[in-house]
Write an enzyme that holds these catalytic residues in place. Structure first.
Site, PDB file in Angstrom:
ATOM      1  N   THR A   7     -10.264  52.794   1.806  1.00 26.51           N
ATOM      2  CA  THR A   7      -9.969  51.487   1.210  1.00 26.51           C
ATOM      3  C   THR A   7      -9.309  51.640  -0.158  1.00 26.51           C
ATOM      4  O   THR A   7      -8.805  50.681  -0.718  1.00 26.51           O
ATOM      5  CB  THR A   7     -11.243  50.617   1.138  1.00 26.51           C
ATOM      6  N   GLU A  36     -17.550  51.662  -6.319  1.00 28.38           N
ATOM      7  CA  GLU A  36     -16.289  51.987  -6.994  1.00 28.38           C
ATOM      8  C   GLU A  36     -16.134  53.496  -7.185  1.00 28.38           C
ATOM      9  O   GLU A  36     -15.055  54.056  -6.986  1.00 28.38           O
ATOM     10  CB  GLU A  36     -16.209  51.290  -8.358  1.00 28.38           C
ATOM     11  N   ASP A  79     -14.902  42.723   2.311  1.00 32.22           N
ATOM     12  CA  ASP A  79     -13.682  43.218   2.965  1.00 32.22           C
ATOM     13  C   ASP A  79     -13.795  44.620   3.566  1.00 32.22           C
ATOM     14  O   ASP A  79     -13.553  44.839   4.750  1.00 32.22           O
ATOM     15  CB  ASP A  79     -12.484  43.143   2.003  1.00 32.22           C
ATOM     16  N   GLU A 126      -4.994  35.756  -7.645  1.00 36.25           N
ATOM     17  CA  GLU A 126      -6.300  36.243  -7.203  1.00 36.25           C
ATOM     18  C   GLU A 126      -7.000  35.243  -6.283  1.00 36.25           C
ATOM     19  O   GLU A 126      -7.597  35.625  -5.292  1.00 36.25           O
ATOM     20  CB  GLU A 126      -7.184  36.525  -8.430  1.00 36.25           C
ATOM     21  N   GLU A 176      -2.889  45.093  -1.674  1.00 37.87           N
ATOM     22  CA  GLU A 176      -3.193  44.699  -0.287  1.00 37.87           C
ATOM     23  C   GLU A 176      -1.995  44.186   0.499  1.00 37.87           C
ATOM     24  O   GLU A 176      -1.865  44.469   1.697  1.00 37.87           O
ATOM     25  CB  GLU A 176      -4.329  43.667  -0.253  1.00 37.87           C
TER      26      GLU A 176
END
Ligand SMILES: *[C@@H]1O[C@H](CO)[C@@H](O)[C@H](O)[C@H]1NC(C)=O
Ligand SMILES: *[C@@H]1O[C@H](CO)[C@@H](O)[C@H](O)[C@H]1NC(C)=O
Ligand SMILES: *[C@@H]1O[C@H](CO)[C@@H](O)[C@H](O)[C@H]1NC(C)=O
Ligand SMILES: *[C@@H]1O[C@H](CO)[C@@H](O)[C@H](O)[C@H]1NC(C)=O
Ligand SMILES: *[C@@H]1O[C@H](CO)[C@@H](O)[C@H](O)[C@H]1NC(C)=O
Ligand SMILES: *[C@@H]1O[C@H](CO)[C@@H](O)[C@H](O)[C@H]1NC(C)=O
Ligand SMILES: *[C@@H]1O[C@H](CO)[C@@H](O)[C@H](O)[C@H]1NC(C)=O
Length: 577
Positions: free
Chosen positions: A473, A136, A276, A369, A390
């Protein structure tokens, strides 16, 4: 399965007209561009509503709590589901400001960008006693700083000359050095958690995720290129190679693993949470750094995904050892996949998956989610929508690739939903439950870094006009530069994407005509090449048993029709023919 029929709306009609009539075209283009202008203004307002409220009520803390108009120092909470080992004396790192830097540039606000850069230069420090998640912190803080540094130093001179002395790069380098201790493991795979001041804690968990080890290469690689210190790239590359060596014979990876033993913990995986960005970074590292090694890994990994996870437009999870389906769930994070497929050139597959995600968005108003495909119901405890980007991200890629105005309507619908359900006086709030639209007191920094940025770029792509970028990302743009390329990847050179816009830049950051299946260009549909996994058709039965050839699908890598063997299994029995 939530599969409402596709609607042929104005968008599709407009597309049709584009092909048959030139006068209609100019009219529609005019309406199209007026609409885009209006919508880009709408998104700009959204961004500033989020940003100004953050500055007023939360800065220099990490994130805004929009309902109570206060703040949360959440950097140490990201990825920390059980909220363990929270710091006692940590007052935040201005995380949302760092995350907003590149968006300010995309929206053309150089004065505010400059103000933010100056504040961070003088006031930001990473010498804080806080345990943070490496993944993160890498994508948000390191990526945000590096992207802003590049934008601050590019030829457009966004900053008052002379005032910028690479302060953001120094901050990034300091942060990157603090990351290095995480890689000091027997396997080279990094710990998921470090304390920014004291390094890896005693008794720290050795469990991490595939994304945690496999999506550091863009930021750490860029840091090495910018500083000349090779350690950052070397550490993340070593981790990535180790991770890749742990793949199964089917070229599948699991979701979680142990960084000390190098053993898998969770063998089931898909394209969503925990995995991902691993796929995303293999492809994007190939574009940014030009190395074929990344492409080779990506190519194998992508084919395995199409083969074992894909079911029509949906993706389920499977066991890496057997390829057998495990969980039939749609997750909000999976919606990035069509955007990645656009970079690969797999437009048809991207289009069909994106449509299904959008239908789910329309059905609930936002994207839940987690949705259980097999039971056709929401996951009982994951009904939230935390302002995730996304779907907007994929919509941008698809629009850029096809210019189909239908995607503008998708963007419009997303903008409408966000304003209807999540806008409050103090900013934008996450949705706690998509069935009631009850809100939660949190405005995630990625709403400013990604959601607003991707929507804005969908309607106004002037930022993309003079330079090709790869978006990390977390939505932070890194320019694609020949100087960073080991060599120009042949796959691009072939396609003449090299019409350079400036000397620093080589390629159109897209590989639309890349072949994913080596043989597929020979299969033509309506005269246009059918690329990639579009050829993949599953066998009728999951156990691959069959009575006749018609029970068998089409093989992915060769795109050949599979036949039914004498023993009653679908397969490519070429050797026996
Ligand atoms: C955080 O803020 C509190 C209250 O203002 C202050 O007492 C403390 O010293 C600060 N901590 C750090 C690390 O600056
Ligand atoms: C797009 O945004 C730029 C600033 O970022 C602005 O100068 C330009 O006029 C905008 N274009 C349109 C069509 O709105
Ligand atoms: C830049 O951002 C600041 C802070 O939100 C705002 O006051 C200013 O109007 C913005 N400038 C432009 C040109 O958008
Ligand atoms: C750094 O923070 C202090 C305290 O908030 C502030 O007074 C100062 O203006 C900041 N520096 C810059 C360059 O903004
Ligand atoms: C680490 O774990 C051991 C064994 O569980 C325990 O005795 C020790 O106190 C722990 N150390 C810390 C710093 O938590
Ligand atoms: C996407 O799918 C829709 C519905 O099947 C179709 O009408 C449209 O032409 C497709 N667009 C592209 C670019 O493939
Ligand atoms: C490649 O693109 C450039 C610029 O668009 C063009 O001038 C050139 O003729 C192209 N080369 C080939 C081989 O198509």
């Amino acid at each position: 399965m939530p599969t409402p029929k596709s609607k042929i709306g104005f968008g599709a009609l407009a597309l049709l007209l584009l092909f048959i009539s030139t006068p209609a075209m100019s009219k529609i283009s005019y309406r199209e561009s007026a609409k885009k202008k209006y919508l880009s203004e709408k998104v700009r307002e959204m961004f500033y509503h989020a940003y100004d409220n953050y500055i007023a009520h939360a800065f220099p803390h990490d994130e805004l709590k929009p309902l109570t108009k206060t703040y949360t120092d959440s950097l140490s909470e990201l990825g920390n589901l059980k909220l363990e080992h929270l710091p006692q004396n940590y007052n935040g790192s201005a995380l949302t400001l760092i995350e907003s830097l590149s968006s300010l540039v995309v929206m053309g606000n150089n004065t505010e960008f400059e103000r933010a850069v100056l504040w961070l230069s003088e006031n930001l420090t990473f010498d804080v006693d806080a345990r943070i998640n490496l993944f993160e912190c890498n994508i948000r803080a390191l990526g945000g700083l590096l992207s802003a540094h590049i934008l601050a130093t590019d030829s457009t001179n966004r900053l008052v000359l002379g005032m910028y002395k690479n302060q953001l790069l120094s901050l990034a380098e300091d942060l990157g050095r603090r990351f290095l201790c995480a890689f000091d493991t027997p396997t080279g795979l990094p710990y998921a958690w470090i304390n920014l001041k004291y390094g890896v804690m005693e008794n720290e968990t050795t469990e991490t995720s595939t994304s945690g080890c496999g999506s550091l290469i863009l930021e750490m690689g860029a840091l090495s290129r910018l500083t000349g210190d090779p350690r950052f790239e070397a550490a993340s590359l070593r981790a990535l190679r180790k991770l890749w060596s742990m793949r199964s014979s089917l070229d599948l990876l699991g979701t979680t693993l142990d960084v000390v033993t190098g053993q898998w913990i969770e063998y089931s995986s898909g394209i969503g949470a925990g995995v991902d960005s691993f796929y995303e970074y293999l492809m994007k590292a190939h574009v940014l750094f030009g190395s074929d090694e990344f492409w080779d890994m990506f190519h194998s990994a992508y084919l395995a995904v199409q083969k074992y996870f894909r079911h029509g437009p949906w993706y389920h999870e499977a066991d890496m050892r057997t390829g057998k389906a495990t969980y039939w769930q749609l997750t909000s994070l999976q919606a990035f996949w069509p955007g990645l497929q656009i970079l690969v050139g797999d437009i048809e597959a991207a289009n069909s998956s994106h449509r299904e995600f959008f239908h789910v968005w329309e059905r609930f108003g936002v994207l839940p989610e987690r949705y259980l495909l097999d039971r056709e119901m929401l996951h009982p405890t994951e009904k939230y929508y935390p302002l995730r980007p996304e779907l907007a991200e994929s919509t941008l890629y698809l629009y850029q690739a096809t210019k189909d105005p239908w995607y503008i309507e998708v963007g419009e619908s997303i903008v409408k939903s966000l304003n209807t359900y999540t806008k409050v006086e103090g900013g934008f709030a996450s949705v706690k439950d998509v069935t009631t639209m009850q809100l939660e007191d949190h405005q995630h920094s990625f709403f400013l870094a990604e959601t607003c940025k991707y929507l804005y770029l969908l309607f106004n792509d002037s930022f993309l006009a003079n330079q090709n970028y790869i978006f990390t990302t977390e939505g932070h743009p890194f320019p694609v530069r020949s100087a960073w390329h080991e060599k120009l990847p042949e796959t691009y050179a072939l396609n003449n994407w090299t019409s350079a816009k400036d000397e620093n830049q080589v390629i159109r950051a897209s590989a639309m005509s890349l072949q994913v299946c080596p043989d597929t260009l020979t299969l033509r549909r309506n005269g246009s090449p059918s690329v990639g996994s579009a050829c993949h058709v599953l066998d009728a039965r999951a156990d691959h048993r069959c009575l006749v050839d018609e029970d068998c699908g089409i093989e992915l890598t060769t795109c050949r029709k599979r036949t039914c063997s004498l023993a009653g299994y679908c397969g490519l029995w070429l050797f026996f023919l």
